[in-house]
Design an enzyme around this catalytic site. Structure first.
Site, PDB file in Angstrom:
ATOM      1  N   GLY A 141       2.699 -28.560  18.285  1.00  0.00           N
ATOM      2  CA  GLY A 141       3.158 -30.181  18.071  1.00  0.00           C
ATOM      3  C   GLY A 141       4.127 -29.894  17.440  1.00  0.00           C
TER       4      GLY A 141
ATOM      5  CD  GLU B  84      -3.955 -23.916  11.269  1.00  0.00           C
ATOM      6  OE1 GLU B  84      -2.683 -25.064  11.626  1.00  0.00           O
ATOM      7  OE2 GLU B  84      -3.686 -22.256  11.934  1.00  0.00           O
TER       8      GLU B  84
ATOM      9  CB  THR C 275      -3.327 -22.424  21.055  1.00  0.00           C
ATOM     10  OG1 THR C 275      -3.523 -22.673  20.567  1.00  0.00           O
ATOM     11  CG2 THR C 275      -3.978 -23.485  22.063  1.00  0.00           C
TER      12      THR C 275
HETATM   13  C1  LIG Z   1       2.209 -29.312   3.402  1.00  0.00           C
HETATM   14  C2  LIG Z   1       1.415 -29.122   3.985  1.00  0.00           C
HETATM   15  C3  LIG Z   1       0.700 -30.095   4.926  1.00  0.00           C
HETATM   16  C4  LIG Z   1      -0.414 -28.934   5.762  1.00  0.00           C
HETATM   17  C5  LIG Z   1      -1.296 -30.721   6.126  1.00  0.00           C
HETATM   18  C6  LIG Z   1      -1.049 -30.025   7.927  1.00  0.00           C
HETATM   19  C7  LIG Z   1      -1.381 -31.318   8.393  1.00  0.00           C
HETATM   20  C8  LIG Z   1      -1.515 -31.102   9.878  1.00  0.00           C
HETATM   21  C9  LIG Z   1      -2.073 -31.938  10.808  1.00  0.00           C
HETATM   22  C10 LIG Z   1      -2.232 -31.921  11.923  1.00  0.00           C
HETATM   23  C11 LIG Z   1      -1.719 -30.199  12.806  1.00  0.00           C
HETATM   24  C12 LIG Z   1      -2.319 -29.483  13.218  1.00  0.00           C
HETATM   25  C13 LIG Z   1      -2.075 -27.870  13.749  1.00  0.00           C
HETATM   26  C14 LIG Z   1      -2.409 -27.394  13.977  1.00  0.00           C
HETATM   27  C15 LIG Z   1      -2.538 -25.711  14.468  1.00  0.00           C
HETATM   28  C16 LIG Z   1      -3.169 -24.657  15.139  1.00  0.00           C
HETATM   29  O1  LIG Z   1      -3.881 -25.697  15.625  1.00  0.00           O
HETATM   30  S1  LIG Z   1      -2.405 -23.842  15.332  1.00  0.00           S
HETATM   31  C17 LIG Z   1      -4.002 -22.365  16.212  1.00  0.00           C
HETATM   32  C18 LIG Z   1      -4.823 -22.281  15.653  1.00  0.00           C
HETATM   33  N1  LIG Z   1      -5.759 -21.485  15.850  1.00  0.00           N
HETATM   34  C19 LIG Z   1      -6.425 -20.673  15.215  1.00  0.00           C
HETATM   35  O2  LIG Z   1      -6.922 -20.654  14.108  1.00  0.00           O
HETATM   36  C20 LIG Z   1      -6.966 -19.603  15.855  1.00  0.00           C
HETATM   37  C21 LIG Z   1      -8.417 -19.466  15.266  1.00  0.00           C
HETATM   38  N2  LIG Z   1      -9.292 -17.949  15.646  1.00  0.00           N
HETATM   39  C22 LIG Z   1      -8.169 -17.302  15.211  1.00  0.00           C
HETATM   40  O3  LIG Z   1      -7.824 -17.043  14.074  1.00  0.00           O
HETATM   41  C23 LIG Z   1      -8.634 -15.073  15.334  1.00  0.00           C
HETATM   42  O4  LIG Z   1      -8.714 -15.610  16.791  1.00  0.00           O
HETATM   43  C24 LIG Z   1     -10.673 -15.068  14.885  1.00  0.00           C
HETATM   44  C25 LIG Z   1     -11.134 -15.850  15.073  1.00  0.00           C
HETATM   45  C26 LIG Z   1     -10.904 -14.753  13.763  1.00  0.00           C
HETATM   46  C27 LIG Z   1     -10.821 -13.989  15.591  1.00  0.00           C
HETATM   47  O5  LIG Z   1      -9.811 -12.966  15.020  1.00  0.00           O
HETATM   48  P1  LIG Z   1     -10.301 -11.589  15.841  1.00  0.00           P
HETATM   49  O6  LIG Z   1      -9.921 -11.092  17.134  1.00  0.00           O
HETATM   50  O7  LIG Z   1      -9.180 -10.145  15.326  1.00  0.00           O
HETATM   51  O8  LIG Z   1     -11.345 -10.743  15.624  1.00  0.00           O
HETATM   52  P2  LIG Z   1     -11.963 -10.641  14.004  1.00  0.00           P
HETATM   53  O9  LIG Z   1     -13.480  -9.345  14.324  1.00  0.00           O
HETATM   54  O10 LIG Z   1     -13.344 -11.609  14.246  1.00  0.00           O
HETATM   55  O11 LIG Z   1     -11.803 -10.002  13.050  1.00  0.00           O
HETATM   56  C28 LIG Z   1     -11.331  -8.795  12.056  1.00  0.00           C
HETATM   57  C29 LIG Z   1     -10.772  -9.186  11.356  1.00  0.00           C
HETATM   58  O12 LIG Z   1      -9.412  -9.675  10.774  1.00  0.00           O
HETATM   59  C30 LIG Z   1      -9.952 -10.584   9.415  1.00  0.00           C
HETATM   60  N3  LIG Z   1      -9.578 -12.258   9.924  1.00  0.00           N
HETATM   61  C31 LIG Z   1      -9.637 -12.878  11.069  1.00  0.00           C
HETATM   62  N4  LIG Z   1      -8.695 -14.296  10.388  1.00  0.00           N
HETATM   63  C32 LIG Z   1      -8.321 -14.084   9.681  1.00  0.00           C
HETATM   64  C33 LIG Z   1      -6.964 -14.565   8.611  1.00  0.00           C
HETATM   65  N5  LIG Z   1      -7.072 -15.962   8.948  1.00  0.00           N
HETATM   66  N6  LIG Z   1      -6.313 -14.385   7.693  1.00  0.00           N
HETATM   67  C34 LIG Z   1      -7.309 -12.362   6.660  1.00  0.00           C
HETATM   68  N7  LIG Z   1      -8.105 -12.477   7.868  1.00  0.00           N
HETATM   69  C35 LIG Z   1      -8.686 -12.823   9.277  1.00  0.00           C
HETATM   70  C36 LIG Z   1     -11.679 -11.249   9.667  1.00  0.00           C
HETATM   71  O13 LIG Z   1     -12.394 -11.079   8.338  1.00  0.00           O
HETATM   72  C37 LIG Z   1     -12.071  -9.209  10.266  1.00  0.00           C
HETATM   73  O14 LIG Z   1     -11.719  -8.721   9.256  1.00  0.00           O
HETATM   74  P3  LIG Z   1     -13.290  -7.711   8.849  1.00  0.00           P
HETATM   75  O15 LIG Z   1     -12.965  -6.795   9.691  1.00  0.00           O
HETATM   76  O16 LIG Z   1     -12.780  -7.112   8.048  1.00  0.00           O
HETATM   77  O17 LIG Z   1     -14.645  -8.305   8.946  1.00  0.00           O
HETATM   78  C1  LIG Z   2      -4.324 -32.304  17.972  1.00  0.00           C
HETATM   79  C2  LIG Z   2      -4.202 -30.739  17.915  1.00  0.00           C
HETATM   80  C3  LIG Z   2      -2.987 -30.082  17.509  1.00  0.00           C
HETATM   81  C4  LIG Z   2      -2.769 -28.683  17.874  1.00  0.00           C
HETATM   82  N1  LIG Z   2      -1.541 -28.045  17.671  1.00  0.00           N
HETATM   83  C5  LIG Z   2      -1.659 -26.706  17.652  1.00  0.00           C
HETATM   84  C6  LIG Z   2      -0.162 -26.326  16.835  1.00  0.00           C
HETATM   85  O1  LIG Z   2       0.289 -27.205  16.434  1.00  0.00           O
HETATM   86  N2  LIG Z   2      -0.005 -24.944  17.393  1.00  0.00           N
HETATM   87  C7  LIG Z   2      -1.027 -24.438  17.852  1.00  0.00           C
HETATM   88  O2  LIG Z   2      -0.419 -22.971  18.201  1.00  0.00           O
HETATM   89  N3  LIG Z   2      -2.011 -24.918  18.911  1.00  0.00           N
HETATM   90  C8  LIG Z   2      -2.365 -25.805  17.891  1.00  0.00           C
HETATM   91  N4  LIG Z   2      -3.989 -26.933  19.128  1.00  0.00           N
HETATM   92  C9  LIG Z   2      -4.484 -25.733  19.492  1.00  0.00           C
HETATM   93  C10 LIG Z   2      -6.095 -25.263  18.291  1.00  0.00           C
HETATM   94  O3  LIG Z   2      -4.771 -24.885  17.666  1.00  0.00           O
HETATM   95  C11 LIG Z   2      -6.462 -25.395  19.682  1.00  0.00           C
HETATM   96  O4  LIG Z   2      -7.038 -26.180  20.591  1.00  0.00           O
HETATM   97  C12 LIG Z   2      -8.281 -24.639  18.571  1.00  0.00           C
HETATM   98  O5  LIG Z   2      -7.884 -22.878  18.152  1.00  0.00           O
HETATM   99  C13 LIG Z   2      -9.690 -23.808  19.643  1.00  0.00           C
HETATM  100  O6  LIG Z   2      -9.066 -23.290  20.646  1.00  0.00           O
HETATM  101  P1  LIG Z   2      -9.367 -23.707  22.153  1.00  0.00           P
HETATM  102  O7  LIG Z   2      -8.504 -25.235  22.268  1.00  0.00           O
HETATM  103  O8  LIG Z   2      -9.303 -22.677  22.815  1.00  0.00           O
HETATM  104  O9  LIG Z   2     -10.903 -24.051  22.245  1.00  0.00           O
HETATM  105  P2  LIG Z   2     -12.011 -22.819  22.415  1.00  0.00           P
HETATM  106  O10 LIG Z   2     -12.435 -21.331  21.699  1.00  0.00           O
HETATM  107  O11 LIG Z   2     -11.677 -22.863  24.007  1.00  0.00           O
HETATM  108  O12 LIG Z   2     -13.788 -23.310  22.262  1.00  0.00           O
HETATM  109  C14 LIG Z   2     -14.346 -24.273  23.188  1.00  0.00           C
HETATM  110  C15 LIG Z   2     -15.149 -23.829  22.857  1.00  0.00           C
HETATM  111  O13 LIG Z   2     -16.362 -22.424  22.448  1.00  0.00           O
HETATM  112  C16 LIG Z   2     -16.828 -21.943  21.850  1.00  0.00           C
HETATM  113  N5  LIG Z   2     -15.960 -20.804  20.808  1.00  0.00           N
HETATM  114  C17 LIG Z   2     -14.727 -20.231  21.687  1.00  0.00           C
HETATM  115  N6  LIG Z   2     -15.214 -19.166  21.108  1.00  0.00           N
HETATM  116  C18 LIG Z   2     -16.530 -18.684  20.706  1.00  0.00           C
HETATM  117  C19 LIG Z   2     -17.889 -17.526  19.460  1.00  0.00           C
HETATM  118  N7  LIG Z   2     -16.521 -16.679  19.542  1.00  0.00           N
HETATM  119  N8  LIG Z   2     -18.489 -18.042  18.869  1.00  0.00           N
HETATM  120  C20 LIG Z   2     -18.564 -19.337  19.679  1.00  0.00           C
HETATM  121  N9  LIG Z   2     -18.573 -20.214  20.204  1.00  0.00           N
HETATM  122  C21 LIG Z   2     -17.208 -20.134  20.653  1.00  0.00           C
HETATM  123  C22 LIG Z   2     -16.589 -23.414  20.167  1.00  0.00           C
HETATM  124  O14 LIG Z   2     -16.806 -23.653  19.953  1.00  0.00           O
HETATM  125  C23 LIG Z   2     -16.042 -24.547  21.465  1.00  0.00           C
HETATM  126  O15 LIG Z   2     -17.318 -24.969  21.474  1.00  0.00           O
HETATM  127  C24 LIG Z   2      -4.176 -27.844  18.384  1.00  0.00           C
HETATM  128  C25 LIG Z   2      -5.191 -28.312  19.045  1.00  0.00           C
HETATM  129  C26 LIG Z   2      -5.185 -29.414  18.406  1.00  0.00           C
HETATM  130  C27 LIG Z   2      -6.328 -30.998  19.608  1.00  0.00           C
END
Ligand SMILES: CCCCCCCC/C=C\CCC/C=C/C(=O)SCCNC(=O)CCNC(=O)[C@H](O)C(C)(C)COP(=O)(O)OP(=O)(O)OC[C@H]1O[C@@H](n2cnc3c(N)ncnc32)[C@H](O)[C@@H]1OP(=O)(O)O
Ligand SMILES: Cc1cc2nc3c(=O)[nH]c(=O)nc-3n(C[C@H](O)[C@H](O)[C@H](O)COP(=O)(O)OP(=O)(O)OC[C@H]3O[C@@H](n4cnc5c(N)ncnc54)[C@H](O)[C@@H]3O)c2cc1C
Length: 627
Positions: free
Chosen positions: A136, A380, A97
């Protein structure tokens, strides 16, 4: 019983104390206390650890960074970095992120440009929005990051790839040249975690630091794809699958334990004017707040177990090169994470609020849980984005269902059997098979309804992407409906196959029915709109829910006691096993730092002149009030 593991009172510590204490305790537990097989802490203590430690560090190091090395690294890269990371000799995080992007991964701006002459990648954050923000363990702990960045070779972009980047000196822990790193400051929760920022400017890493299981860059700059590039998103799927148990089911179980125990002790008001004050748990309104949340703990637990098994089976298939299950697993894990975190976070707040004023005290242990669960709706994968990912898959399946018989979690989309509900009594609506059918029908109709609306818009000339955007709310509802039918269906199956006593199976069946009926009664508009229930049957559904509240009330405390949280784990004056709520609250308050002196000298200096004037007036020496 190890005093090193006992919690100090978190509410009476500063953020920096909590950060440091969490690190001490985590390392003590993982490196001293627990038996280990290789890197993996094993044995019953590990299960206790996941329940016991309220705040630990290295969540991302252990839960994301290390699994990513395994998922994205070649055998050589795993052999190099895994042992170091497993033994905490390097500390890593998952840096994806950015300040400007989190949800839309294709918008990430950090770039890794290949320098052929030196066989290195040059890492840059070209502008402030490209700075990594949130990961994190990154602010003060990590000395390495698994950096997700756009790979660029000869000006051509190849998409997001994973790079191992060292950010701090392994001797001094100082940031390396070109690295600006730090903590992002106070947050709603996760006080003990140093979520950080990371600005990289012309940081050079060897070519070998591109994690190359799925793709590689040859010395001459040739780019080779080696597998399904969707697997680059695999780490997010794994965390979504695993966090349900750790960060949704477990905390909600703790919150329910606190709230139900307190509600059994707290006497407030009368039901029968001629009788004594009642425990608030005797109020049906209180039961209606608490018991469906207790049911959610069990149903989410059963559904999460099924999802973990599905992910495990998929992982074995991926090892054989078969990624065919990935689309369904992605849709289900995204939808489950979003819908259960939404339900869990809302449920924790409902039970906190059900504890009245003392539920607002940190001494209850509930604000800690509620604030932490709120984060599950964002990290996530932000929930709306995840629900839309799930809906994207459902719409595709609904189209396919017109010509093929579907299997897996979407099988019901091609079930064209008569699904009308014939329930005549509220008992009929407590039948598991009836509740499963109702949820399947509602989900099928919700998916078809959203799809039909979009098709009609496109037929009338609306571009598909605009139709998608305008129908987003219907698509999100379809995703929720799909997950609810999955949770109810898997739970009914799980309970039916469970080998346990008849009395336990009865309780679990009642809890499952309560969960399903609470969902029906909370969404009866859909169930009537889609012809699943008549208005009269909706009345029966409410009656059925109230009847279950009455049946479960006598066992409510026993059910939450079965979660088996110790007082040290709960850290709650309201939820302690002995029920001595008021004595514990008073003792807890007296320990607050504010009470370490009788007079708070810093504030007294401001108040003193006015108090002395008041004293003089009351003792007849002072002038009349200025007013
Ligand atoms: C021991 C284990 C312990 C576990 C416990 C953990 C405790 C945790 C506690 C706290 C820690 C917090 C940790 C947090 C970490 C983070 O937040 S890390 C960052 C997380 N960020 C995200 O999740 C980003 C979300 N966004 C996306 O994933 C993508 O941008 C998207 C929204 C999916 C869009 O993808 P894209 O731009 O590629 O566009 P699309 O056209 O929508 O997708 C294209 C095709 O890809 C397929 N797709 C998308 N994602 C996935 C996936 N993850 N896996 C497989 N396939 C995927 C999608 O379905 C489309 O397919 P299609 O074309 O066939 O439909
Ligand atoms: C406690 C915590 C721990 C984290 N740990 C990690 C980490 O370890 N590593 C890491 O990489 N990241 C981490 N993150 C970041 C986290 O993964 C992002 O904050 C999360 O993926 C949301 O993305 P954003 O902040 O850009 O929100 P945004 O996507 O900007 O969301 C803002 C608003 O826009 C809307 N929106 C965005 N896209 C769309 C769409 N396509 N259609 C409709 N609505 C949409 C959302 O629904 C939301 O209401 C952490 C976040 C938190 C809060």
């Amino acid at each position: 019983n190890d005093t090193s593991m006992q919690h100090r009172n978190l509410n009476h510590m500063t953020r920096e104390e909590r950060f440091s204490e969490a690190m001490r305790r985590t390392l003590y537990a993982l490196k001293v206390l627990l038996p280990r097989e290789g890197w993996t802490p094993v044995g019953p203590e590990m299960k206790y650890l996941a329940r016991a430690i309220k705040e630990f560090t290295f969540i991302i190091h252990a839960g994301v960074f290390i699994p990513c090395i395994m998922s994205y690294g070649t055998n050589e890269q795993i052999a190099k970095w895994f042992p170091l990371a497993a033994d905490f000799r390097i500390i890593g995080t998952y840096a994806q992120t950015e300040l400007g992007h989190g949800s839309f991964l294709r918008g990430l701006e950090t770039i890794a440009t290949y320098d052929r002459a030196n066989q290195e990648f040059i890492i840059n954050c070209p502008k402030i929005t490209a700075m990594k923000w949130w990961p994190g363990d990154m602010g003060k702990s990590a000395n390495h990051v698994l950096l997700m960045a756009e790979l660029v070779i000869d000006g051509k972009k190849y998409g997001m790839h994973g790079f191992m980047v060292q950010i701090r000196d392994l001797t001094t822990h100082e940031p390396l040249p070109g690295v600006t790193v730090g903590d992002i400051g106070a947050k709603l929760s996760f006080e003990s975690v140093d979520n950080g920022f990371l600005y990289l400017q012309n940081v050079r890493i060897p070519r070998e630091n591109l994690l190359s299981k799925l793709s590689e860059v040859h010395p001459d700059g040739t780019y080779i794809k080696k597998g399904n590039q969707r697997l680059m998103y695999g780490s997010m799927v794994r965390v979504r699958v695993n966090l349900i148990a750790h960060e949704i089911v477990m905390p909600l179980a703790k919150a329910c334990t606190i709230a139900v125990r307190y509600s059994a002790v707290r006497r407030q008001g009368l039901i029968n004017p001629s009788k004594e004050e009642v425990p608030v748990l005797d109020y049906v309104a209180q039961q209606h707040k608490l018991l469906p949340q207790v049911a959610t703990v069990f149903m989410a637990h059963f559904a999460a177990k099924q999802l973990v098994k599905m992910h495990h089976d998929y992982s074995l298939e991926v090892e054989k090169g078969n990624t065919s299950q990935l689309p369904e697993l992605h849709a289900l894990s995204a939808g489950m994470k979003a819908c259960l975190s939404e339900q869990g976070a809302a449920g924790a707040e409902i039970v906190r609020r059900a504890c009245g004023g003392h539920g607002y005290s940190c001494g209850s242990g509930l604000p800690f849980i509620v604030n932490r669960m709120l984060a599950t709706c964002t990290y996530e994968g932000e929930n709306t984005v995840m629900q839309l990912q799930c809906a994207r898959y459902l719409i595709k399946c609904a189209d396919q269902a017109k010509k093929d018989k579907l299997t897996g979690s979407v099988w019901y989309l091609s079930d064209f059997s008569n699904m009308s509900c014939t329930a005549q009594t509220f008992g009929d609506l407590q039948e598991p098979s009836v509740l499963v059918k109702l949820h399947e029908r509602r989900a099928k109709c919700a998916v078809q309804h959203a799809g039909k609306k979009m098709q009609n818009m496109v037929k009338n000339g609306t571009p598909a992407h605009d139709a998608w955007n305008m129908m987003a709310t219907l698509l999100i509802n379809a995703a929720r409906a799909h997950i609810m039918q999955y949770v109810v269906g898997t739970s009914v199956t799980y309970i039916s196959e469970l080998s346990c006593s008849a009395s336990l199976k009865k309780i679990l069946t009642q809890l499952c029915a309560l969960y399903a009926l609470h969902n029906i009664n909370s969404n009866c508009g859909d169930f009537v709109k889609f012809g699943c229930l008549t208005s009269a049957q909706c009345d029966l559904a409410q009656e059925a829910e109230f009847n279950l509240l009455k049946q479960l009330r006598p066992d409510a405390v026993g059910i939450v006691d079965s979660f088996d949280f110790t007082d040290d784990i709960l850290q709650s004056c309201l939820g302690a096993y002995d029920g001595n709520v008021y004595e514990r609250l008073f003792e807890w308050a007296k320990q607050a730092p504010m009470n370490k002196t009788e007079v708070h000298q810093d504030s007294y200096q401001y108040l003193q002149p006015y108090l002395h004037e008041g004293r003089d007036v009351l003792e007849g020496r002072g002038r009349n009030s200025k007013l």
